[in-house]
Design an enzyme around this catalytic site. Structure first.
Site, mmCIF file in Angstrom:
data_model
loop_
_atom_site.group_PDB
_atom_site.id
_atom_site.type_symbol
_atom_site.label_atom_id
_atom_site.label_comp_id
_atom_site.label_asym_id
_atom_site.label_seq_id
_atom_site.Cartn_x
_atom_site.Cartn_y
_atom_site.Cartn_z
ATOM 1 C CG MET A 20 -1.731 -0.926 1.053
ATOM 2 S SD MET A 20 -3.469 -0.996 2.220
ATOM 3 C CE MET A 20 -3.457 1.360 1.903
ATOM 4 C CG PHE A 21 0.782 3.733 1.708
ATOM 5 C CD1 PHE A 21 -0.863 5.207 1.341
ATOM 6 C CD2 PHE A 21 0.407 3.151 2.719
ATOM 7 C CE1 PHE A 21 -1.879 5.458 2.618
ATOM 8 C CE2 PHE A 21 -0.353 3.613 3.951
ATOM 9 C CZ PHE A 21 -1.574 3.770 3.958
ATOM 10 C CB SER A 22 3.748 0.807 -3.326
ATOM 11 O OG SER A 22 2.900 -0.035 -4.050
ATOM 12 C CE LYS A 24 -1.071 -1.619 -5.171
ATOM 13 N NZ LYS A 24 -0.906 -0.765 -3.436
ATOM 14 C CG ASP A 91 -6.411 0.334 -8.558
ATOM 15 O OD1 ASP A 91 -5.464 -0.286 -8.293
ATOM 16 O OD2 ASP A 91 -6.303 1.981 -8.460
ATOM 17 C CD GLU A 92 -6.683 -0.962 -4.754
ATOM 18 O OE1 GLU A 92 -6.296 -2.534 -4.515
ATOM 19 O OE2 GLU A 92 -6.515 0.086 -3.824
ATOM 20 C CB VAL A 93 -5.982 -7.637 -9.623
ATOM 21 C CG1 VAL A 93 -6.110 -7.045 -10.960
ATOM 22 C CG2 VAL A 93 -4.780 -7.311 -9.884
ATOM 23 C CB CYS A 183 9.325 -1.301 10.595
ATOM 24 S SG CYS A 183 10.924 -0.120 11.096
HETATM 25 P P1 ADP Z 1 -1.290 2.548 -3.759
HETATM 26 O O1 ADP Z 1 -2.636 2.643 -5.078
HETATM 27 O O2 ADP Z 1 -0.005 1.646 -4.502
HETATM 28 O O3 ADP Z 1 -2.291 2.117 -2.843
HETATM 29 P P2 ADP Z 1 -1.249 5.481 -4.783
HETATM 30 O O4 ADP Z 1 -0.877 5.726 -6.268
HETATM 31 O O5 ADP Z 1 -2.656 5.409 -4.637
HETATM 32 O O6 ADP Z 1 -0.486 4.342 -4.072
HETATM 33 O O7 ADP Z 1 -0.423 6.290 -3.507
HETATM 34 C C1 ADP Z 1 0.989 7.133 -3.357
HETATM 35 C C2 ADP Z 1 0.799 8.403 -3.309
HETATM 36 O O8 ADP Z 1 0.583 8.343 -1.196
HETATM 37 C C3 ADP Z 1 2.422 9.050 -3.236
HETATM 38 O O9 ADP Z 1 2.741 9.374 -4.311
HETATM 39 C C4 ADP Z 1 1.917 9.767 -1.926
HETATM 40 O O10 ADP Z 1 1.771 11.318 -2.413
HETATM 41 C C5 ADP Z 1 0.878 9.277 -1.011
HETATM 42 N N1 ADP Z 1 2.161 8.353 0.553
HETATM 43 C C6 ADP Z 1 1.528 8.013 1.362
HETATM 44 N N2 ADP Z 1 2.444 7.820 2.442
HETATM 45 C C7 ADP Z 1 2.959 7.311 1.926
HETATM 46 C C8 ADP Z 1 4.071 6.717 1.997
HETATM 47 N N3 ADP Z 1 4.766 5.564 3.402
HETATM 48 N N4 ADP Z 1 5.079 6.054 1.319
HETATM 49 C C9 ADP Z 1 5.174 6.716 -0.613
HETATM 50 N N5 ADP Z 1 3.615 7.217 -0.908
HETATM 51 C C10 ADP Z 1 2.871 7.764 0.661
HETATM 52 MG MG MG Z 2 -3.790 2.384 -4.794
HETATM 53 ZN ZN ZN Z 3 11.100 0.564 8.887
#
Ligand code: ADP
Ligand code: MG
Ligand code: ZN
Length: 189
Positions: A20-22, A24, A91-93, A183
């Site tokens: 999550m938050f990567s 995608k 998205d979210e496959v 962590c």
């Molecule tokens: P995913 O679909 O992988 O969950 P998103 O594309 O929706 O991620 O969101 C990515 C965005 O989330 C980043 O560009 C940043 O603005 C935000 N973000 C929040 N927390 C983090 C974190 N711990 N690491 C990286 N990005 C983060």
């Molecule tokens: Mg997402």
């Molecule tokens: Zn860490």
């Protein structure tokens, strides 16, 4: 994703995975926007399970947003397909039933570019089966990393903050954090 060695028109599968938050969803939206600039017909799908931002769009954590068709099960996708569509993005496959793998293959076999994004592992760091299968079957695999909320290192784990034991619990920063290998603490089974 245009391979200069491609001699005949053909479809393919590309997958964007990670914790999550990567980024995608952001990357999926970026690829879709690029296809739209190239005047390609794109159809987007999202899972009805993902209720975080309403049911008619794909939205990233930083509120980047594109319109999408929300479906409950994988078999709802092909009936929505319009005949001139060249690109399908999902998205979210990881929220879909395992039929999504065959749907992606059928689309790619028909000559479409299929872009999917999803979590590779759940909150216990176990692979999501559909994502794993799609990674194995895709022509192009991208793995994104986030930033560890504890130490700032590259993060590939999704730490659930709540004590919930269900595999799918929809949430954002209220329920999850990105963590690195050091962590991340695996919850007890
Ligand atoms: P995913 O679909 O992988 O969950 P998103 O594309 O929706 O991620 O969101 C990515 C965005 O989330 C980043 O560009 C940043 O603005 C935000 N973000 C929040 N927390 C983090 C974190 N711990 N690491 C990286 N990005 C983060
Ligand atoms: Mg997402
Ligand atoms: Zn860490």
């Amino acid at each position: 994703m245009i391979n200069p060695l491609m001699r005949h028109k053909q479809g393919w599968i590309e997958i964007i995975c990670g914790c999550m938050f990567s980024g995608k969803t952001e990357e999926l939206i970026r690829r879709v926007r690029t296809a739209l600039i190239a005047k390609q017909k794109v159809q987007l799908f999202n899972s009805k399970v993902d209720t975080r931002y309403g049911l008619d769009s794909i939205t990233s954590h930083n509120q980047n947003k594109v319109a999408a068709i929300c479906v409950k099960t994988s078999d709802e996708i092909l009936p929505h397909l319009e005949k001139d569509t060249q690109v399908v993005a999902i998205d979210e496959v990881n929220f879909f039933d395992k039929g999504i793998v065959s749907v992606c293959e059928q689309l790619a076999n028909k000559g479409l570019r299929v872009i999917v994004a999803g979590l590779d592992t759940d909150y216990r760091a176990e692979p999501f089966e559909v994502t794993a299968a799609l990674m194995a079957k895709a022509e192009f695999v991208t793995k994104n990393l986030a930033v560890c909320t504890k130490c700032g290192n590259p993060a590939s784990f999704t730490q659930r903050i709540s004590k919930d034991k269900r595999r799918i619990v929809v949430g954002t920063t209220d329920a999850y954090q990105a963590r690195c290998r050091r962590c991340y603490k695996k919850p007890r089974a």
